[in-house]
Design an enzyme around this catalytic site. Structure first.
Site, PDB file in Angstrom:
ATOM      1  CB  ALA A   1      -4.492  12.329 -11.888  1.00 20.36           C
TER       2      ALA A   1
ATOM      3  CG  ASN B   1      -6.264  15.168 -10.393  1.00 23.39           C
ATOM      4  OD1 ASN B   1      -6.837  14.662  -9.431  1.00 23.39           O
ATOM      5  ND2 ASN B   1      -5.012  15.535 -10.351  1.00 23.39           N
ATOM      6  NE  ARG B   2      -5.980  18.622  -4.859  1.00 25.19           N
ATOM      7  CZ  ARG B   2      -5.627  18.191  -3.663  1.00 25.19           C
ATOM      8  NH1 ARG B   2      -6.365  18.490  -2.609  1.00 25.19           N
ATOM      9  NH2 ARG B   2      -4.549  17.447  -3.504  1.00 25.19           N
TER      10      ARG B   2
ATOM     11  CG  ASP C   1      -6.092  -1.590  -5.477  1.00 25.83           C
ATOM     12  OD1 ASP C   1      -6.660  -2.162  -4.522  1.00 25.83           O
ATOM     13  OD2 ASP C   1      -5.133  -0.808  -5.333  1.00 25.83           O
TER      14      ASP C   1
ATOM     15  CB  THR D   1      -1.034  -0.063   1.156  1.00 29.25           C
ATOM     16  OG1 THR D   1      -1.937   1.027   1.001  1.00 29.25           O
ATOM     17  CG2 THR D   1      -0.408  -0.033   2.535  1.00 29.25           C
TER      18      THR D   1
ATOM     19  CE  LYS E   1      -2.046   0.499  -3.397  1.00 31.79           C
ATOM     20  NZ  LYS E   1      -3.448   0.773  -3.685  1.00 31.79           N
TER      21      LYS E   1
ATOM     22  CB  ALA F   1      -7.168   4.625  -6.619  1.00 29.59           C
TER      23      ALA F   1
HETATM   24  P1  NAP Z   1      -3.254   9.119  -4.317  1.00 28.94           P
HETATM   25  O1  NAP Z   1      -2.347   8.367  -5.226  1.00 28.94           O
HETATM   26  O2  NAP Z   1      -2.675   9.913  -3.221  1.00 28.94           O
HETATM   27  O3  NAP Z   1      -4.125  10.126  -5.260  1.00 28.94           O
HETATM   28  C1  NAP Z   1      -5.042  11.009  -4.702  1.00 28.94           C
HETATM   29  C2  NAP Z   1      -5.853  11.691  -5.813  1.00 28.94           C
HETATM   30  O4  NAP Z   1      -6.901  12.404  -5.164  1.00 28.94           O
HETATM   31  C3  NAP Z   1      -5.067  12.711  -6.592  1.00 28.94           C
HETATM   32  O5  NAP Z   1      -5.601  12.768  -7.893  1.00 28.94           O
HETATM   33  C4  NAP Z   1      -5.362  14.014  -5.824  1.00 28.94           C
HETATM   34  O6  NAP Z   1      -5.314  15.169  -6.623  1.00 28.94           O
HETATM   35  C5  NAP Z   1      -6.791  13.801  -5.445  1.00 28.94           C
HETATM   36  N1  NAP Z   1      -7.165  14.545  -4.244  1.00 28.94           N
HETATM   37  C6  NAP Z   1      -6.587  14.451  -3.030  1.00 28.94           C
HETATM   38  N2  NAP Z   1      -7.233  15.235  -2.142  1.00 28.94           N
HETATM   39  C7  NAP Z   1      -8.232  15.831  -2.830  1.00 28.94           C
HETATM   40  C8  NAP Z   1      -9.239  16.757  -2.473  1.00 28.94           C
HETATM   41  N3  NAP Z   1      -9.338  17.207  -1.230  1.00 28.94           N
HETATM   42  N4  NAP Z   1     -10.109  17.171  -3.437  1.00 28.94           N
HETATM   43  C9  NAP Z   1     -10.012  16.703  -4.698  1.00 28.94           C
HETATM   44  N5  NAP Z   1      -9.071  15.824  -5.106  1.00 28.94           N
HETATM   45  C10 NAP Z   1      -8.195  15.387  -4.169  1.00 28.94           C
HETATM   46  O7  NAP Z   1      -4.335   8.164  -3.657  1.00 28.94           O
HETATM   47  P2  NAP Z   1      -4.964   6.834  -4.273  1.00 28.94           P
HETATM   48  O8  NAP Z   1      -4.227   5.656  -3.791  1.00 28.94           O
HETATM   49  O9  NAP Z   1      -5.131   7.038  -5.741  1.00 28.94           O
HETATM   50  O10 NAP Z   1      -6.383   6.799  -3.526  1.00 28.94           O
HETATM   51  C11 NAP Z   1      -7.434   7.666  -3.914  1.00 28.94           C
HETATM   52  C12 NAP Z   1      -8.706   7.324  -3.166  1.00 28.94           C
HETATM   53  O11 NAP Z   1      -9.138   6.011  -3.492  1.00 28.94           O
HETATM   54  C13 NAP Z   1      -8.554   7.349  -1.646  1.00 28.94           C
HETATM   55  O12 NAP Z   1      -9.706   7.922  -1.104  1.00 28.94           O
HETATM   56  C14 NAP Z   1      -8.466   5.886  -1.276  1.00 28.94           C
HETATM   57  O13 NAP Z   1      -8.973   5.655   0.037  1.00 28.94           O
HETATM   58  C15 NAP Z   1      -9.376   5.261  -2.309  1.00 28.94           C
HETATM   59  N6  NAP Z   1      -9.036   3.860  -2.550  1.00 28.94           N
HETATM   60  C16 NAP Z   1      -9.981   2.925  -2.227  1.00 28.94           C
HETATM   61  C17 NAP Z   1      -9.725   1.596  -2.437  1.00 28.94           C
HETATM   62  C18 NAP Z   1     -10.764   0.567  -2.079  1.00 28.94           C
HETATM   63  O14 NAP Z   1     -10.448  -0.638  -1.992  1.00 28.94           O
HETATM   64  N7  NAP Z   1     -12.005   0.955  -1.900  1.00 28.94           N
HETATM   65  C19 NAP Z   1      -8.488   1.169  -2.959  1.00 28.94           C
HETATM   66  C20 NAP Z   1      -7.542   2.155  -3.299  1.00 28.94           C
HETATM   67  C21 NAP Z   1      -7.842   3.498  -3.087  1.00 28.94           C
HETATM   68  P3  NAP Z   1      -3.966  16.006  -6.866  1.00 28.94           P
HETATM   69  O15 NAP Z   1      -3.324  15.363  -8.040  1.00 28.94           O
HETATM   70  O16 NAP Z   1      -4.434  17.362  -7.102  1.00 28.94           O
HETATM   71  O17 NAP Z   1      -3.148  15.878  -5.616  1.00 28.94           O
END
Ligand code: NAP
Length: 473
Positions: free
Chosen positions: A332, A354-355, A307, A267, A271, A335
């Site tokens: 972006a 994306n933000r 995932d 995690t 990853k 996930a």
């Molecule tokens: P990550 O690599 O850190 O990416 C986060 C993404 O979210 C980036 O695109 C970021 O935008 C955006 N972001 C962060 N804070 C934000 C906000 N306040 N408003 C709008 N956009 C925001 O994280 P990740 O691993 O991809 O995970 C993303 C989400 O998926 C998390 O909530 C995680 O819990 C969920 N997830 C769930 C599962 C499941 O099994 N259900 C599995 C994996 C992930 P920027 O580029 O602007 O920073």
């Protein structure tokens, strides 16, 4: 052979006898009596001769008083007395009756230092040391030191404490430790990371071990989910947490090999960075550029991305077919990348918002997707998938996209699982979309797919879901 040693913490002789009987019935092969836990040290210590080898441990009173109690304990049938290395008493008893012990509740020293500590302890009796394990380097120091100690042929006890040290208890037989200390009941654990006697007996001497690596690895419900699945499938297996700082990632293959770990989940933040350490990466994981599951197969360490399977199963559960569909991915990060890899391969037409716009552009280039600014979104999508934490507990309480983009044909998936109904899902429901799904299915399905990769068995998803819900409650 390693003996399961139940730690007995009692308030009087009567309770000591009751707990001893319970421990032996549950399979204890040795008992450690914490004499220092008695409010008053009993006059009659005959419970020390209960039927299996016993250890009398006493840390608190002054040395003279302690010496007299240790003498009584040995006369009453204790096989060993446990004396700390900094006590003057350590050299005042026959060596074969002394366990000379050392604890470091802060850290694990390097292998050489561990061996120096053992050399000193050995001069007074059976050496025992317990170190707080913080990650892969500490696990390897424990393993390597145990390998040298085993060569001597003399008994020793070596324990890794803390959540990251749990695997040293599961592999105490491999390490060659004389005793594996177990809690009689969960609430009676006397050291961090100690597992219960019942669990230790269930697991036996050669359990399957799986793990999750990440950093700092604080909030994860994966151990509860996987351990429930192991129990339901009647597999003697256990899933442990190994917090792994980025600079220790290169040690992971050695940890997997030495501790015979069947597989690992990977995690944040590893990853992507784990990939160079794997021999083979599944094509979908390769295309996502991210691995969340390692399988220790006989030929090599293999990387997968379950995932992706979790996303596929979630969409399938609401009959959302990505083939030819207009799909909007919000986010972006990792996930979003996994979602894009799957959806592209499944034949969807992708748009990404994306933000940080530039990150959306980079992701879009990789998967031939369109990039849309959030303020310019229109109701063009049959599948909308949120892969950001926007709306998650602890983040701002609002949907990441305008409410005007939903239609009655849209399926909305939010990867967030807490809260169950996010602002995005609430807005989508209010707009009367075709279906909504949160991240719980993805979480359970990715875990189930990892479990199957490691064990070849399809786990009971209801059991996994219940374990997750109990942990979240
Ligand atoms: P990550 O690599 O850190 O990416 C986060 C993404 O979210 C980036 O695109 C970021 O935008 C955006 N972001 C962060 N804070 C934000 C906000 N306040 N408003 C709008 N956009 C925001 O994280 P990740 O691993 O991809 O995970 C993303 C989400 O998926 C998390 O909530 C995680 O819990 C969920 N997830 C769930 C599962 C499941 O099994 N259900 C599995 C994996 C992930 P920027 O580029 O602007 O920073």
């Amino acid at each position: 052979m390693t003996a399961n040693c139940a730690v007995i913490v009692a308030k009087d002789e009567e309770e000591a006898l009751i707990l001893s009987e319970e421990a032996i019935l549950k399979g204890a092969q040795a008992l450690e009596f914490r004499l220092d836990a008695f409010p008053v040290i009993p006059g009659d210590l005959s419970f020390l001769a209960y039927g299996v080898p016993s250890v009398a441990t006493l840390r608190s009173p002054l040395d003279e008083e302690r010496k007299e109690i240790f003498l009584r304990a040995l006369a009453s049938g204790a096989k060993y007395i446990d004396i700390e290395s900094d006590s003057v008493l350590r050299n005042q008893f026959p060596k074969e009756q002394v366990i000379c012990s050392y604890h470091d509740f802060e850290k694990t020293p390097a292998e050489d230092e561990i061996l120096t500590i053992f050399k000193d302890l050995q001069s007074s009796g059976i050496p025992k040391a317990a170190f707080m394990v913080r990650g892969p380097a500490d696990l390897l120091a424990v393993w390597n030191a145990a390998s040298v100690l085993r060569e001597t042929g003399s008994p020793f006890i070596l324990i890794g404490m803390g959540a990251a040290g749990e695997i040293t208890r599961l592999r105490s037989s491999d390490l060659g430790s004389m005793l594996n200390y177990c809690a009689l009941r969960p609430e009676l654990a006397s050291a961090p990371g100690q597992i219960t006697l019942e669990e230790s007996v269930r697991l036996g001497t050669d359990p399957q071990v799986t793990a999750v690596i990440g950093y700092p690895l604080t909030h994860t419900s994966s151990p509860e989910i996987h351990n429930a699945a192991f129990k339901a499938a009647k597999i003697p297996g256990r899933y442990v947490k190994i917090p792994s700082a980025p600079e220790e990632l290169s040690l992971i293959p050695d940890v997997i090999k030495k501790y015979r770990i069947t597989g690992m989940n990977v995690t944040i933040p590893h990853k992507e960075s784990i990939i160079p350490f794997l021999k083979r990466v599944d094509p979908l994981a390769e295309s996502a550029g991210a691995v969340n599951t390692i399988r220790n197969s006989p030929a090599a360490l293999e990387g997968y991305n379950t995932d992706i399977l979790g996303i596929a199963a979630s969409l399938a559960s609401v009959d959302a077919d990505p083939k030819g569909a207009e799909v909007l991915i919000i986010g972006a990060g990792g996930a979003a990348k996994a979602a894009a890899a799957y959806l592209k391969a499944a034949g969807a037409h992708l748009s990404i918002t994306n933000r940080t716009h530039s990150r959306a552009e980079t992701l879009a280039r990789r998967f031939g997707a369109r990039v849309v600014r959030t303020g310019e979104l229109s109701p063009d999508y049959t599948i909308i998938l949120n892969a950001t934490p926007a709306g998650m507990s602890g983040f701002e309480d609002r949907s990441p996209v305008p409410n005007t983009i939903f239609t009655k044909d849209t399926v909305v998936m939010d990867m967030i699982y807490y809260p169950e109904i996010t602002p995005l899902l609430a807005a989508a429901k209010a707009a009367g979309v075709r279906a909504c799904i949160n991240g719980k299915t993805m979480l359970i399905e990715q875990a189930a797919a990892s479990f199957t990769l490691w064990t070849g068995i399809i786990p009971d998803r209801d059991v996994m879901r219940k374990a997750f819900e109990e942990r979240a409650a």
